[in-house]
Design a protein around this motif. Structure first.
Motif, PDB file in Angstrom:
ATOM      1  N   ARG A   1       0.855  -1.191   0.000  1.00 19.98           N
ATOM      2  CA  ARG A   1       0.000   0.000   0.000  1.00 19.98           C
ATOM      3  C   ARG A   1       0.886   1.234   0.000  1.00 19.98           C
ATOM      4  O   ARG A   1       1.847   1.305   0.761  1.00 19.98           O
ATOM      5  CB  ARG A   1      -0.909   0.005   1.209  1.00 19.98           C
ATOM      6  N   TYR A   2       0.527   2.186  -0.832  1.00 14.94           N
ATOM      7  CA  TYR A   2       1.281   3.421  -0.947  1.00 14.94           C
ATOM      8  C   TYR A   2       0.347   4.618  -0.859  1.00 14.94           C
ATOM      9  O   TYR A   2      -0.798   4.558  -1.313  1.00 14.94           O
ATOM     10  CB  TYR A   2       1.997   3.499  -2.309  1.00 14.94           C
ATOM     11  N   THR A   3       0.894   5.701  -0.340  1.00 15.04           N
ATOM     12  CA  THR A   3       0.252   6.989  -0.533  1.00 15.04           C
ATOM     13  C   THR A   3       0.701   7.423  -1.916  1.00 15.04           C
ATOM     14  O   THR A   3       1.869   7.283  -2.279  1.00 15.04           O
ATOM     15  CB  THR A   3       0.729   8.007   0.531  1.00 15.04           C
TER      16      THR A   3
ATOM     17  N   ARG B   1      -9.306   5.106 -14.425  1.00 15.19           N
ATOM     18  CA  ARG B   1      -9.098   4.173 -13.306  1.00 15.19           C
ATOM     19  C   ARG B   1      -9.112   4.881 -11.960  1.00 15.19           C
ATOM     20  O   ARG B   1      -9.287   4.254 -10.926  1.00 15.19           O
ATOM     21  CB  ARG B   1      -7.760   3.442 -13.458  1.00 15.19           C
ATOM     22  N   LEU B   2      -8.903   6.193 -11.983  1.00 16.30           N
ATOM     23  CA  LEU B   2      -8.888   6.949 -10.725  1.00 16.30           C
ATOM     24  C   LEU B   2     -10.306   7.150 -10.226  1.00 16.30           C
ATOM     25  O   LEU B   2     -11.240   7.277 -11.028  1.00 16.30           O
ATOM     26  CB  LEU B   2      -8.240   8.318 -10.934  1.00 16.30           C
ATOM     27  N   PRO B   3     -10.484   7.224  -8.911  1.00 18.74           N
ATOM     28  CA  PRO B   3     -11.805   7.568  -8.390  1.00 18.74           C
ATOM     29  C   PRO B   3     -12.216   8.934  -8.956  1.00 18.74           C
ATOM     30  O   PRO B   3     -11.370   9.819  -9.129  1.00 18.74           O
ATOM     31  CB  PRO B   3     -11.590   7.653  -6.874  1.00 18.74           C
TER      32      PRO B   3
ATOM     33  N   VAL C   1      -4.660  13.154  -3.409  1.00 17.02           N
ATOM     34  CA  VAL C   1      -3.935  12.136  -2.650  1.00 17.02           C
ATOM     35  C   VAL C   1      -4.776  10.865  -2.649  1.00 17.02           C
ATOM     36  O   VAL C   1      -5.968  10.894  -2.350  1.00 17.02           O
ATOM     37  CB  VAL C   1      -3.648  12.607  -1.207  1.00 17.02           C
ATOM     38  N   LEU C   2      -4.121   9.780  -2.990  1.00 17.63           N
ATOM     39  CA  LEU C   2      -4.786   8.481  -3.109  1.00 17.63           C
ATOM     40  C   LEU C   2      -4.071   7.463  -2.241  1.00 17.63           C
ATOM     41  O   LEU C   2      -2.915   7.647  -1.865  1.00 17.63           O
ATOM     42  CB  LEU C   2      -4.726   7.992  -4.568  1.00 17.63           C
ATOM     43  N   THR C   3      -4.751   6.379  -1.946  1.00 17.58           N
ATOM     44  CA  THR C   3      -4.108   5.191  -1.407  1.00 17.58           C
ATOM     45  C   THR C   3      -4.162   4.170  -2.530  1.00 17.58           C
ATOM     46  O   THR C   3      -5.235   3.892  -3.080  1.00 17.58           O
ATOM     47  CB  THR C   3      -4.835   4.667  -0.160  1.00 17.58           C
ATOM     48  N   LEU C   4      -2.993   3.666  -2.878  1.00 20.08           N
ATOM     49  CA  LEU C   4      -2.878   2.738  -4.002  1.00 20.08           C
ATOM     50  C   LEU C   4      -2.370   1.412  -3.479  1.00 20.08           C
ATOM     51  O   LEU C   4      -1.385   1.379  -2.717  1.00 20.08           O
ATOM     52  CB  LEU C   4      -1.858   3.326  -4.985  1.00 20.08           C
TER      53      LEU C   4
ATOM     54  N   GLU D   1       0.718  -4.891 -10.038  1.00 17.22           N
ATOM     55  CA  GLU D   1      -0.497  -4.385 -10.673  1.00 17.22           C
ATOM     56  C   GLU D   1      -1.323  -3.638  -9.639  1.00 17.22           C
ATOM     57  O   GLU D   1      -1.401  -4.057  -8.483  1.00 17.22           O
ATOM     58  CB  GLU D   1      -1.346  -5.534 -11.255  1.00 17.22           C
ATOM     59  N   VAL D   2      -1.942  -2.543 -10.054  1.00 13.89           N
ATOM     60  CA  VAL D   2      -2.814  -1.790  -9.158  1.00 13.89           C
ATOM     61  C   VAL D   2      -4.100  -2.585  -8.958  1.00 13.89           C
ATOM     62  O   VAL D   2      -4.787  -2.910  -9.917  1.00 13.89           O
ATOM     63  CB  VAL D   2      -3.128  -0.400  -9.747  1.00 13.89           C
ATOM     64  N   VAL D   3      -4.399  -2.914  -7.691  1.00 12.95           N
ATOM     65  CA  VAL D   3      -5.602  -3.690  -7.401  1.00 12.95           C
ATOM     66  C   VAL D   3      -6.669  -2.862  -6.693  1.00 12.95           C
ATOM     67  O   VAL D   3      -7.831  -3.243  -6.672  1.00 12.95           O
ATOM     68  CB  VAL D   3      -5.294  -4.969  -6.590  1.00 12.95           C
ATOM     69  N   ASP D   4      -6.256  -1.728  -6.100  1.00  8.52           N
ATOM     70  CA  ASP D   4      -7.241  -0.892  -5.418  1.00  8.52           C
ATOM     71  C   ASP D   4      -6.726   0.542  -5.371  1.00  8.52           C
ATOM     72  O   ASP D   4      -5.535   0.776  -5.159  1.00  8.52           O
ATOM     73  CB  ASP D   4      -7.486  -1.404  -3.997  1.00  8.52           C
TER      74      ASP D   4
END
Length: 97
Positions: free
Chosen positions: A5-7, A38-40, A49-52, A58-61
């Motif tokens: 998980r990343y900021t 794909r972004l909210p 700012v997102l939590t990825l 692969e980006v899952v969330d």
């Protein structure tokens, strides 16, 4: 990119692509490029700012962090305001002596 998980911060858009910077402990460690769609929806702007979450690179969330986005924006504005204030000139200093 490492899994986990990343900021993440939306840095810029290049046509329909979003360039997103990944942070770990406040330091930029990597970047990724995603389709804007794909972004909210509320996170489709520079500075968002997102939590990825990544799995097998692969980006899952992806989730939008409105509170952190507002906090960072306000901190940046305060820094800008502080820097934009004119420092006192030597003449101003001599008036108080």
């Amino acid at each position: 990119m490492l899994d986990g998980r990343y900021t993440a911060v939306v840095d810029r858009f290049e046509e329909d692509l979003a360039v997103v910077l990944l942070e770990d402990d406040g330091e930029t460690v990597d970047e990724t490029v995603l389709d804007r769609e794909r972004l909210p929806e509320d996170g489709r702007h520079a500075g968002a700012v997102l939590t990825l979450e990544l799995s097998d690179e692969e980006v899952v969330d992806i989730t939008y962090d409105e509170g952190e986005t507002v906090d960072r924006s306000e901190r940046a504005q305060r820094r800008f305001d502080e820097l934009s204030q004119r420092p006192p000139s030597r003449e101003d200093d001599s008036d108080t002596s």
